[in-house]
Design a protein around this motif. Structure first.
Motif, mmCIF file in Angstrom:
data_model
loop_
_atom_site.group_PDB
_atom_site.id
_atom_site.type_symbol
_atom_site.label_atom_id
_atom_site.label_comp_id
_atom_site.label_asym_id
_atom_site.label_seq_id
_atom_site.Cartn_x
_atom_site.Cartn_y
_atom_site.Cartn_z
ATOM 1 N N ALA A 1 12.252 16.648 -1.045
ATOM 2 C CA ALA A 1 10.802 16.578 -1.174
ATOM 3 C C ALA A 1 10.392 15.457 -2.118
ATOM 4 N N TYR A 2 11.078 15.370 -3.257
ATOM 5 C CA TYR A 2 10.770 14.315 -4.204
ATOM 6 C C TYR A 2 11.002 12.941 -3.586
ATOM 7 N N ALA A 3 12.159 12.787 -2.956
ATOM 8 C CA ALA A 3 12.514 11.478 -2.405
ATOM 9 C C ALA A 3 11.517 11.026 -1.346
ATOM 10 N N LEU A 4 11.191 11.914 -0.407
ATOM 11 C CA LEU A 4 10.264 11.542 0.659
ATOM 12 C C LEU A 4 8.847 11.345 0.115
ATOM 13 N N PHE A 5 8.464 12.130 -0.869
ATOM 14 C CA PHE A 5 7.143 11.990 -1.482
ATOM 15 C C PHE A 5 6.981 10.593 -2.070
ATOM 16 N N ILE A 6 7.974 10.165 -2.846
ATOM 17 C CA ILE A 6 7.913 8.845 -3.468
ATOM 18 C C ILE A 6 8.035 7.750 -2.425
ATOM 19 N N PHE A 7 8.956 7.915 -1.490
ATOM 20 C CA PHE A 7 9.212 6.854 -0.521
ATOM 21 C C PHE A 7 8.007 6.616 0.377
ATOM 22 N N SER A 8 7.286 7.675 0.738
ATOM 23 C CA SER A 8 6.103 7.502 1.575
ATOM 24 C C SER A 8 5.056 6.643 0.873
ATOM 25 N N GLY A 9 4.937 6.788 -0.439
ATOM 26 C CA GLY A 9 4.024 5.938 -1.189
ATOM 27 C C GLY A 9 4.541 4.525 -1.338
ATOM 28 N N ILE A 10 5.860 4.386 -1.501
ATOM 29 C CA ILE A 10 6.467 3.067 -1.652
ATOM 30 C C ILE A 10 6.287 2.242 -0.387
ATOM 31 N N VAL A 11 6.392 2.857 0.785
ATOM 32 C CA VAL A 11 6.230 2.133 2.045
ATOM 33 C C VAL A 11 4.858 1.472 2.105
ATOM 34 N N ILE A 12 3.817 2.234 1.781
ATOM 35 C CA ILE A 12 2.458 1.688 1.806
ATOM 36 C C ILE A 12 2.295 0.611 0.751
ATOM 37 N N PHE A 13 2.793 0.873 -0.456
ATOM 38 C CA PHE A 13 2.608 -0.099 -1.532
ATOM 39 C C PHE A 13 3.386 -1.379 -1.278
ATOM 40 N N ASN A 14 4.594 -1.275 -0.744
ATOM 41 C CA ASN A 14 5.379 -2.477 -0.443
ATOM 42 C C ASN A 14 4.703 -3.317 0.636
ATOM 43 N N ALA B 1 6.059 -5.485 10.805
ATOM 44 C CA ALA B 1 7.356 -5.222 11.425
ATOM 45 C C ALA B 1 8.337 -4.643 10.406
ATOM 46 N N TYR B 2 8.331 -5.190 9.212
ATOM 47 C CA TYR B 2 9.229 -4.706 8.169
ATOM 48 C C TYR B 2 8.826 -3.305 7.716
ATOM 49 N N ALA B 3 7.503 -3.074 7.566
ATOM 50 C CA ALA B 3 7.031 -1.754 7.158
ATOM 51 C C ALA B 3 7.323 -0.710 8.228
ATOM 52 N N ALA B 4 7.225 -1.100 9.506
ATOM 53 C CA ALA B 4 7.494 -0.164 10.595
ATOM 54 C C ALA B 4 8.946 0.303 10.572
ATOM 55 N N ILE B 5 9.855 -0.598 10.204
ATOM 56 C CA ILE B 5 11.264 -0.206 10.100
ATOM 57 C C ILE B 5 11.435 0.825 8.982
ATOM 58 N N SER B 6 10.769 0.605 7.862
ATOM 59 C CA SER B 6 10.845 1.566 6.752
ATOM 60 C C SER B 6 10.294 2.925 7.158
ATOM 61 N N VAL B 7 9.196 2.929 7.908
ATOM 62 C CA VAL B 7 8.634 4.191 8.389
ATOM 63 C C VAL B 7 9.614 4.880 9.326
ATOM 64 N N GLY B 8 10.244 4.109 10.210
ATOM 65 C CA GLY B 8 11.231 4.683 11.126
ATOM 66 C C GLY B 8 12.396 5.317 10.391
ATOM 67 N N VAL B 9 12.874 4.633 9.341
ATOM 68 C CA VAL B 9 13.970 5.186 8.537
ATOM 69 C C VAL B 9 13.530 6.470 7.844
ATOM 70 N N ILE C 1 0.419 8.188 13.046
ATOM 71 C CA ILE C 1 0.838 7.093 12.167
ATOM 72 C C ILE C 1 0.219 5.758 12.571
ATOM 73 N N PRO C 2 0.197 5.391 13.867
ATOM 74 C CA PRO C 2 -0.445 4.119 14.229
ATOM 75 C C PRO C 2 -1.905 4.051 13.803
ATOM 76 N N LEU C 3 -2.597 5.191 13.785
ATOM 77 C CA LEU C 3 -3.996 5.193 13.387
ATOM 78 C C LEU C 3 -4.161 4.975 11.887
ATOM 79 N N VAL C 4 -3.077 5.151 11.125
ATOM 80 C CA VAL C 4 -3.097 4.822 9.705
ATOM 81 C C VAL C 4 -2.850 3.333 9.519
ATOM 82 N N PHE C 5 -1.919 2.786 10.285
ATOM 83 C CA PHE C 5 -1.519 1.393 10.106
ATOM 84 C C PHE C 5 -2.556 0.411 10.630
ATOM 85 N N LEU C 6 -3.317 0.764 11.647
ATOM 86 C CA LEU C 6 -4.307 -0.174 12.185
ATOM 87 C C LEU C 6 -5.376 -0.535 11.145
ATOM 88 N N PRO C 7 -6.037 0.444 10.513
ATOM 89 C CA PRO C 7 -6.990 0.047 9.471
ATOM 90 C C PRO C 7 -6.319 -0.581 8.260
#
Length: 292
Positions: A96-109, A149-157, A176-182
Motif C-alpha cells: 500500500a505504501y509503495a503504490l501510494f507513493i509511486f502513483s504520485g511519483i508518476v504524475i510528478f515525474n 510515452a515514458y509516463a505510460a510505461i510507468s503506469v503500465g508497470v 486512466i486515459p481521461l486523467v492523462f488527456l487533461p
C-alpha cells in the motif's frame, strides 16, 4: 466585409471578424495547427523517442527497469522506517505504501520532465527555427507526447505490479486515459509558456531546476492531502498537480470514482493553462526567432 491593405504594391486582405468569431478561431487554432502539422509531429516524435536511450545497450528496457526499481525501493523503505496512513487497497501495508507513493511519483515525474525541458526547448531546435519555416509551437506538443510515452510505461508497470500482488485491478482503471488527456493539455500549455519565457532568458531553466525538486513537497506525493489541517487541505489544490494525483489514486488504488469537484478543478486548470500558454506563446512568436 474584409478590408484590403496595400503593402509594397501587394494587396493583403485583412479579415474583419466579430469578437465571437475571433474567440472561436482562437479556441480551435491550436488543434488545427496540430492537425495541419501532424506529419512533422510524427516524424520528430519518432526521432525523439528513438534517441531517448540512444547509445544504451538496453534501450527502452530502462523505461521498465526504472519504475520497477522505484517500487522495490519504496516497498523496502516504507516497511522499515516510514509511517504513512494506509490506503484502502489490499496487499498489506508495504504494498500500500509503495503504490501510494509511486502513483504520485508518476504524475510528478511527468510534470517535472516537461518543467525541466521546456525552458530550453526552443534553444534545442534553434537551428531549425532560424533557418526554416518551422512551426515552433509544435515543439511543446512533441515533447509532451514523448514524456507521455515514458509516463505510460510507468503506469503500465504500476498496474502490473498491483495486479500481481493483489490479484486484481479495480474496474475504475478504465478511466486512466481521461486523467492523462487533461494532464497532457495542462503540460502543453505550461510548456508553451516556459518555452516563450526561456527564449528570452536562460534564467527560466535555472529557476525550474532549483524550484521543481522543492515543489515535490508541495504536492501530495508522500502524504494524502487529508493529513493537512484547514485551510491548507484546500489551499493545496492551488497546486494543480494535487487534483491529478488524487484522481489517479482514487481510480487506480482505491477503486472509486473521484470527487466531481476535484475533476472539475483539474479540467478547469487544464483548459486555462492550455489556452493561456498558447496565447502567451503566440503573442511573442515573431519576436522569439530574433532573440534565440
Amino acid at each position: 466585409m474584409p478590408s484590403v491593405n496595400v503593402v509594397n504594391g501587394k494587396q493583403i486582405v485583412v479579415e474583419q471578424l466579430a469578437p465571437g468569431e475571433r474567440f472561436t478561431r482562437f479556441l480551435i487554432r491550436p488543434f488545427l495547427q496540430m492537425w495541419y502539422h501532424q506529419d512533422l509531429i510524427q516524424a520528430i516524435l519518432r526521432r525523439e523517442v528513438r534517441d531517448r536511450f540512444k547509445g544504451s545497450a538496453a534501450g527502452w528496457v530502462w523505461a521498465v527497469i526504472a519504475p520497477l526499481l522505484a517500487i522495490a525501493v519504496y516497498t523496502f523503505a516504507f516497511r522499515t522506517t516510514m509511517k504513512l496512513p494506509l490506503t484502502d487497497i489490499s496487499g498489506g501495508p508495504q504494498v500500500a505504501y509503495a503504490l501510494f507513493i509511486f502513483s504520485g511519483i508518476v504524475i510528478f515525474n511527468f510534470f517535472s520532465e516537461m518543467a525541466f525541458r521546456a525552458p530550453m526547448l526552443l534553444h534545442e531546435y534553434a537551428h531549425f527555427i532560424k533557418q526554416t519555416i518551422f512551426p515552433s509551437d509544435m515543439l511543446a506538443v512533441i515533447s509532451t507526447l514523448r514524456a507521455t510515452a515514458y509516463a505510460a510505461i510507468s503506469v503500465g508497470v504500476m498496474l502490473l505490479f498491483q495486479l500481481l500482488v493483489t490479484g486484481g485491478l479495480p474496474w475504475t482503471v478504465v478511466f486512466i486515459p481521461l486523467v492523462f488527456l487533461p494532464l497532457m493539455a495542462f503540460l502543453v500549455g505550461m510548456a508553451w509558456f516556459l518555452c516563450a519565457v526561456g527564449a528570452f532568458t536562460r534564467d527560466a531553466g535555472y529557476f525550474m531546476i532549483n524550484v521543481v525538486p522543492l515543489f515535490m513537497f508541495a504536492t501530495p506525493v508522500f502524504y494524502p492531502h487529508e493529513m493537512l489541517s484547514a485551510p491548507f487541505d484546500l489551499l493545496i489544490y492551488a497546486n494543480a498537480l494535487t487534483a491529478y494525483v488524487e484522481i489517479t489514486r482514487d481510480i487506480v488504488l482505491v477503486g472509486k470514482m473521484p470527487n466531481p469537484a476535484v475533476c472539475a478543478w483539474a479540467l478547469f486548470t487544464a483548459i486555462f493553462t492550455f489556452y493561456f500558454g498558447y496565447w502567451f506563446y503566440d503573442r511573442y512568436r515573431n519576436v522569439i526567432v530574433d532573440v534565440l
